[in-house]
Design a protein around this motif. Structure first.
Motif, mmCIF file in Angstrom:
data_model
loop_
_atom_site.group_PDB
_atom_site.id
_atom_site.type_symbol
_atom_site.label_atom_id
_atom_site.label_comp_id
_atom_site.label_asym_id
_atom_site.label_seq_id
_atom_site.Cartn_x
_atom_site.Cartn_y
_atom_site.Cartn_z
ATOM 1 N N PHE A 285 40.005 39.293 41.367
ATOM 2 C CA PHE A 285 41.388 39.631 41.653
ATOM 3 C C PHE A 285 41.797 40.963 41.038
ATOM 4 O O PHE A 285 42.844 41.517 41.392
ATOM 5 N N VAL A 286 41.001 41.461 40.124
ATOM 6 C CA VAL A 286 41.257 42.777 39.543
ATOM 7 C C VAL A 286 40.424 43.843 40.244
ATOM 8 O O VAL A 286 40.941 44.892 40.651
ATOM 9 N N PHE A 287 39.133 43.576 40.399
ATOM 10 C CA PHE A 287 38.225 44.599 40.931
ATOM 11 C C PHE A 287 38.520 44.945 42.390
ATOM 12 O O PHE A 287 38.605 46.131 42.746
ATOM 13 N N VAL A 288 38.658 43.948 43.246
ATOM 14 C CA VAL A 288 38.844 44.216 44.674
ATOM 15 C C VAL A 288 40.109 45.031 44.938
ATOM 16 O O VAL A 288 40.058 46.026 45.685
ATOM 17 N N PRO A 289 41.274 44.680 44.357
ATOM 18 C CA PRO A 289 42.449 45.532 44.591
ATOM 19 C C PRO A 289 42.270 46.959 44.087
ATOM 20 O O PRO A 289 42.726 47.911 44.745
ATOM 21 N N LEU A 290 41.617 47.137 42.931
ATOM 22 C CA LEU A 290 41.379 48.491 42.439
ATOM 23 C C LEU A 290 40.545 49.287 43.446
ATOM 24 O O LEU A 290 40.831 50.460 43.724
ATOM 25 N N LEU A 291 39.512 48.649 43.970
ATOM 26 C CA LEU A 291 38.650 49.322 44.938
ATOM 27 C C LEU A 291 39.419 49.648 46.212
ATOM 28 O O LEU A 291 39.339 50.762 46.748
ATOM 29 N N PHE A 292 40.193 48.678 46.687
ATOM 30 C CA PHE A 292 40.931 48.864 47.927
ATOM 31 C C PHE A 292 41.967 49.962 47.807
ATOM 32 O O PHE A 292 42.092 50.827 48.674
ATOM 33 N N VAL A 293 42.735 49.923 46.734
ATOM 34 C CA VAL A 293 43.803 50.905 46.571
ATOM 35 C C VAL A 293 43.232 52.316 46.511
ATOM 36 O O VAL A 293 43.765 53.250 47.133
ATOM 37 N N THR A 294 42.137 52.474 45.801
ATOM 38 C CA THR A 294 41.525 53.799 45.684
ATOM 39 C C THR A 294 41.057 54.315 47.037
ATOM 40 O O THR A 294 41.331 55.461 47.416
ATOM 41 N N ILE A 295 40.341 53.479 47.778
ATOM 42 C CA ILE A 295 39.845 53.907 49.086
ATOM 43 C C ILE A 295 41.000 54.188 50.039
ATOM 44 O O ILE A 295 40.995 55.193 50.766
ATOM 45 N N ASN A 296 42.002 53.327 50.026
ATOM 46 C CA ASN A 296 43.138 53.522 50.921
ATOM 47 C C ASN A 296 43.910 54.794 50.608
ATOM 48 O O ASN A 296 44.456 55.434 51.511
#
Length: 462
Positions: free
Chosen positions: A129-140
């Protein structure tokens, strides 16, 4: 319908999105590709310059002769420019996605996100729940400028009437939904990896197919209403319902009136569109209100007949089976590719093994490559299905609609003018990007398809 007309909902989703549907769509395959490779529901809007154009009268000459797709000089120039911009952005978006993911690995950004997640909690589900949002927000964040530019371009060419506030809100909702879906997939995937490090690609295939099937069933019930308003078609258009009921009975597949819906698309777009979506209890026919506004009832009936063709010819079922098979092969490719990349660059990327959260970025990079190079195959299959649905649509309205071939051809003419469809797309672009045959080809075929005149039997509707 859509920029490349009548895109039925499932083929691309099932065949193209594979195991990381939400991840690839939301993070590494943004909607910049939509104008070229889009599902029916996400087709680019039509020009706002003619919102009051009477049905079937966009081109005053189209009624007289629809043997060929023809545009005025001004509209021809716009169609070519708009299409070329879309082609360019499609390839740029894929290249940018790959570069961003590679740099996140090479510069240790993905590993840093992993460290943050692991430092916050020892529980794997919390880390996800921490890693996936960090990855998504950065790519987006990196992809957002291209997506915003495409929307600005669509507005410039009068293909969109959606305001920036509404567009941003839709983008945010889509990103949040994709993120939530991705978290679920990543949690399941890594749980399977821990249980079977060597066969996770095989065991993960079963829940992945089930999740994908569940999303297809739930999309028209839960997801679509978050972005558009739907109402029963018989509420405002009982006369059209009567025509459709007659059509479905003629096809031998009567569809209940409560499975027919009107989508209020005119608040965001002038696009004309119709599609069949859902499975089992969620299956339905959806017609955009703009379609009824811009096309004649007979042309609308042809559109419905085309969509009915996808239903009758089993394209949804075939798409699911092909998608499941493609998913199986894709997971094995991801498994082999992941180990190959870790063998070569794990130390440089600060990744300690396949169960490292940073491997999500590696899998996304591999998936990006797979999706790109599988596009011609996916779109090739789609073009064949769309052509078959065109044939079915022509056959099913024959005898119900006067001058049915002319009606269908004119529908393509109107669609092409409104959508600024490329009059002569390069063969490579058609091969790689087009999920439908070019509009010009479809118009010529519709106008010339007449097996009855030669005493031949129609292919599908006997």
């Amino acid at each position: 319908m859509g920029r490349y007309v009548f895109r039925h909902h499932f083929c691309l989703i099932l065949c193209g999105c594979l195991c990381f549907t939400a991840i690839s769509r939301g993070a590494t395959n943004p909607n910049l590709g939509a104008p070229l490779n889009t599902p029916l529901e996400q087709a680019p809007p039509l020009p706002s310059s003619s919102p009051q154009t009477p049905p079937g009268e966009l081109n005053s000459n189209a009624e007289k002769a629809t043997e060929q797709y023809a545009l005025s000089h001004e509209r021809y120039e716009k169609a070519v420019a708009y299409s070329k911009a879309g082609y360019t952005l499609y390839f740029v978006s894929y290249a940018l996605s790959g570069i961003v993911l590679f740099l996140m690995l090479r510069l240790g950004v993905a590993a840093k996100f992993r460290d943050i997640a692991e430092n916050l909690s020892d529980k794997r589900w919390v880390q996800a729940f921490v890693f996936v949002p960090l990855l998504f927000v950065t790519i987006n964040l990196f992809k957002f400028p291209l997506r915003a530019y495409w929307h600005a371009l669509s507005r410039h060419y009068e293909q969109s009437i959606q305001g920036w506030g509404s567009w941003l809100w839709d983008w945010a909702k889509g990103a949040l939904l994709d993120m939530a879906f991705a978290i679920v997939i990543v949690l399941i995937l890594f749980a399977v990896m821990r249980r079977s490090p060597r066969r996770w690609w095989l065991y993960f295939w079963f829940p992945a197919v089930a999740i994908l099937l569940g999303r297809i069933v739930l999309t028209p019930l839960v997801i679509d209403p978050l972005f558009n308003e739907f109402e029963p078609l018989n509420k405002e258009h009982p006369e059209l319902i009567a025509k459709i009921v007659r059509l479905t009975k003629h096809a031998g597949v009567p569809i209940s009136e409560n499975r027919m819906f009107l989508m209020v698309a005119s608040r965001k777009t002038n696009a004309v569109n119709a599609y069949i979506t859902g499975l089992s209890a969620s299956k339905r026919i959806v017609i955009w209100d703009t379609t009824i506004q811009r096309m004649t009832p007979d042309e609308t009936l042809f559109i419905v007949g085309h969509e009915l063709g996808h239903y009758v010819l089993g394209h949804v079922r075939q798409g699911f089976l092909m998608g499941a098979a493609g998913l199986f092969l894709a997971l094995y490719f991801l498994f082999r590719g992941l180990h190959w990349m870790l063998d070569h660059w794990a130390k440089d990327w600060k990744i300690y093994g396949q169960e490292d959260w940073a491997c999500v970025a590696v899998l996304l990079l591999l998936l990006q490559v797979l999706l790109f190079f599988s596009s011609p195959v996916i779109n090739g299959v789609s073009r064949m299905e769309e052509h078959a649905a065109d044939v079915y649509g022509l056959e099913v309205i024959h005898g119900l609609v006067p001058n049915s071939e002319e009606v269908a051809a004119h529908a393509f003419q109107v669609l092409g003018e409104l959508d600024l469809s490329d009059p002569n797309p390069p063969l490579f672009i058609t091969f790689w990007l087009y999920s439908h045959p070019p509009v010009a080809e479809r118009l010529v075929f519709a106008h010339s398809y007449d097996p009855w005149a030669n005493g031949k039997s129609p292919k599908y509707v006997k």
